[in-house]
Scaffold this motif. Structure first.
Motif, PDB file in Angstrom:
ATOM      1  N   ASP A  20      45.469  51.231  37.636  1.00  0.00           N
ATOM      2  CA  ASP A  20      43.793  50.546  38.483  1.00  0.00           C
ATOM      3  C   ASP A  20      43.210  52.090  38.328  1.00  0.00           C
ATOM      4  O   ASP A  20      43.856  53.222  38.137  1.00  0.00           O
ATOM      5  CB  ASP A  20      43.234  50.372  39.817  1.00  0.00           C
ATOM      6  CG  ASP A  20      43.938  51.439  40.673  1.00  0.00           C
ATOM      7  OD1 ASP A  20      44.373  52.809  40.628  1.00  0.00           O
ATOM      8  OD2 ASP A  20      44.769  50.870  42.312  1.00  0.00           O
ATOM      9  N   ARG A  28      50.318  41.308  38.490  1.00  0.00           N
ATOM     10  CA  ARG A  28      50.538  39.580  38.622  1.00  0.00           C
ATOM     11  C   ARG A  28      50.503  39.088  37.790  1.00  0.00           C
ATOM     12  O   ARG A  28      51.279  39.025  36.803  1.00  0.00           O
ATOM     13  CB  ARG A  28      48.625  39.467  39.045  1.00  0.00           C
ATOM     14  CG  ARG A  28      47.848  39.521  37.739  1.00  0.00           C
ATOM     15  CD  ARG A  28      47.168  41.124  36.894  1.00  0.00           C
ATOM     16  NE  ARG A  28      46.644  41.500  36.966  1.00  0.00           N
ATOM     17  CZ  ARG A  28      46.152  42.809  37.126  1.00  0.00           C
ATOM     18  NH1 ARG A  28      46.775  43.371  35.954  1.00  0.00           N
ATOM     19  NH2 ARG A  28      45.527  43.871  37.727  1.00  0.00           N
ATOM     20  N   ILE A  44      42.035  35.947  29.948  1.00  0.00           N
ATOM     21  CA  ILE A  44      41.782  36.388  31.133  1.00  0.00           C
ATOM     22  C   ILE A  44      39.841  36.186  31.610  1.00  0.00           C
ATOM     23  O   ILE A  44      39.400  35.659  30.374  1.00  0.00           O
ATOM     24  CB  ILE A  44      41.750  37.764  31.827  1.00  0.00           C
ATOM     25  CG1 ILE A  44      41.460  39.139  30.335  1.00  0.00           C
ATOM     26  CG2 ILE A  44      43.633  38.062  31.308  1.00  0.00           C
ATOM     27  CD1 ILE A  44      41.130  40.767  30.839  1.00  0.00           C
ATOM     28  N   ASN A  45      40.055  36.254  32.874  1.00  0.00           N
ATOM     29  CA  ASN A  45      38.865  36.090  33.042  1.00  0.00           C
ATOM     30  C   ASN A  45      37.814  37.512  32.806  1.00  0.00           C
ATOM     31  O   ASN A  45      38.420  38.431  34.001  1.00  0.00           O
ATOM     32  CB  ASN A  45      38.433  35.653  34.591  1.00  0.00           C
ATOM     33  CG  ASN A  45      36.711  34.861  34.978  1.00  0.00           C
ATOM     34  OD1 ASN A  45      35.877  35.860  35.028  1.00  0.00           O
ATOM     35  ND2 ASN A  45      36.530  33.457  35.380  1.00  0.00           N
ATOM     36  N   ASP A  46      36.466  37.674  33.057  1.00  0.00           N
ATOM     37  CA  ASP A  46      36.059  38.784  33.057  1.00  0.00           C
ATOM     38  C   ASP A  46      35.343  39.423  34.471  1.00  0.00           C
ATOM     39  O   ASP A  46      34.465  40.136  34.137  1.00  0.00           O
ATOM     40  CB  ASP A  46      34.920  39.244  31.357  1.00  0.00           C
ATOM     41  CG  ASP A  46      33.524  38.185  31.970  1.00  0.00           C
ATOM     42  OD1 ASP A  46      33.950  37.778  32.756  1.00  0.00           O
ATOM     43  OD2 ASP A  46      32.836  38.082  31.136  1.00  0.00           O
ATOM     44  N   THR A  47      35.688  38.173  35.344  1.00  0.00           N
ATOM     45  CA  THR A  47      34.690  38.815  36.729  1.00  0.00           C
ATOM     46  C   THR A  47      36.042  39.215  37.303  1.00  0.00           C
ATOM     47  O   THR A  47      36.327  39.468  38.532  1.00  0.00           O
ATOM     48  CB  THR A  47      34.265  37.607  37.390  1.00  0.00           C
ATOM     49  OG1 THR A  47      35.513  36.331  37.465  1.00  0.00           O
ATOM     50  CG2 THR A  47      33.382  37.225  36.587  1.00  0.00           C
ATOM     51  N   LYS A  48      37.009  39.431  36.742  1.00  0.00           N
ATOM     52  CA  LYS A  48      38.650  40.137  37.630  1.00  0.00           C
ATOM     53  C   LYS A  48      38.841  41.452  37.266  1.00  0.00           C
ATOM     54  O   LYS A  48      38.399  42.255  36.172  1.00  0.00           O
ATOM     55  CB  LYS A  48      39.587  39.773  37.428  1.00  0.00           C
ATOM     56  CG  LYS A  48      39.391  37.654  37.532  1.00  0.00           C
ATOM     57  CD  LYS A  48      40.530  36.675  37.655  1.00  0.00           C
ATOM     58  CE  LYS A  48      40.261  35.400  38.241  1.00  0.00           C
ATOM     59  NZ  LYS A  48      41.414  34.218  38.617  1.00  0.00           N
ATOM     60  N   GLU A  49      38.960  41.731  38.145  1.00  0.00           N
ATOM     61  CA  GLU A  49      39.942  43.652  37.995  1.00  0.00           C
ATOM     62  C   GLU A  49      41.059  43.899  36.757  1.00  0.00           C
ATOM     63  O   GLU A  49      40.573  44.466  36.349  1.00  0.00           O
ATOM     64  CB  GLU A  49      41.017  43.607  39.493  1.00  0.00           C
ATOM     65  CG  GLU A  49      40.133  43.677  40.511  1.00  0.00           C
ATOM     66  CD  GLU A  49      39.187  44.882  40.096  1.00  0.00           C
ATOM     67  OE1 GLU A  49      39.905  46.388  40.124  1.00  0.00           O
ATOM     68  OE2 GLU A  49      37.880  45.197  40.844  1.00  0.00           O
ATOM     69  N   TYR A  51      41.228  42.767  34.206  1.00  0.00           N
ATOM     70  CA  TYR A  51      39.639  42.843  32.762  1.00  0.00           C
ATOM     71  C   TYR A  51      39.202  44.172  32.817  1.00  0.00           C
ATOM     72  O   TYR A  51      39.348  44.844  32.069  1.00  0.00           O
ATOM     73  CB  TYR A  51      38.537  41.916  33.428  1.00  0.00           C
ATOM     74  CG  TYR A  51      37.600  42.365  32.810  1.00  0.00           C
ATOM     75  CD1 TYR A  51      37.837  41.536  30.394  1.00  0.00           C
ATOM     76  CD2 TYR A  51      36.408  42.805  32.066  1.00  0.00           C
ATOM     77  CE1 TYR A  51      36.509  41.970  29.704  1.00  0.00           C
ATOM     78  CE2 TYR A  51      34.599  42.770  31.357  1.00  0.00           C
ATOM     79  CZ  TYR A  51      35.536  42.329  29.883  1.00  0.00           C
ATOM     80  OH  TYR A  51      34.283  42.856  28.778  1.00  0.00           O
ATOM     81  N   THR A 109      32.304  33.552  29.877  1.00  0.00           N
ATOM     82  CA  THR A 109      33.734  35.125  30.735  1.00  0.00           C
ATOM     83  C   THR A 109      35.145  34.778  30.725  1.00  0.00           C
ATOM     84  O   THR A 109      35.799  35.682  31.116  1.00  0.00           O
ATOM     85  CB  THR A 109      33.874  34.075  32.578  1.00  0.00           C
ATOM     86  OG1 THR A 109      34.171  32.512  32.462  1.00  0.00           O
ATOM     87  CG2 THR A 109      32.177  33.933  32.739  1.00  0.00           C
TER      88      THR A 109
END
Length: 140
Positions: A20, A28, A44-49, A51, A109
């Motif tokens: 992080d 994860r 992955i999804n671009d709204t997640k950490e 990313y 996304t």
């Protein structure tokens, strides 16, 4: 490459580690892995950490364990993040259930994560040294 993907698909989940913004490890579970343009890839999804973490620090490590074989695999490397309808099609071919979440390949996304350089190491519980090592290199 095929052997690596088969190994990762043989487990219910493999674990992906990033860091992080404070350089603390974050791990994860994942289950989506596929080959895209001759590279080991995840979605992955671009709204997640995950990313945002990979945008800032484009390195990850994957770990999977097959207790019945007494083996585990570590995959580490530098990644490239990109959006592509073709990659999205491969994601949906690999894991059709994701269509219910993301719709179709035009979803903006979804992000493909391809390891462009790194290595996959297969270990036996009986030895501290890898049984096999496979370089993951980009053709670019």
């Amino acid at each position: 490459m095929e052997k690596i993907i088969e190994y990762l698909r043989a487990v219910p989940a493999f674990y992906v580690a990033t860091v992080d913004q404070n350089n603390r490890p974050k791990v994860r579970p994942f289950s989506l892995v596929y080959e895209f343009e001759e590279k080991l890839s995840l979605g992955i999804n671009d709204t997640k950490e995950v990313y945002r973490q990979l945008e800032k620090n484009p390195y990850l490590e994957i770990c999977a364990f097959q207790p019945e074989q007494g083996t585990w695999m570590r995959v580490w490397g530098k990644v490239k993040l990109f959006k592509s309808q073709e990659a999205n099609r491969r994601i949906f071919e690999t894991m059709p259930a994701l269509k219910a979440v993301y719709g179709d390949e035009k979803n903006d996304t979804l992000v493909a994560v391809s390891i462009t350089e790194g290595q996959a190491d297969l270990y036996s519980m009986a030895s501290p040294q890898p049984q096999e090592s496979t370089p993951l290199k980009s053709a670019e």
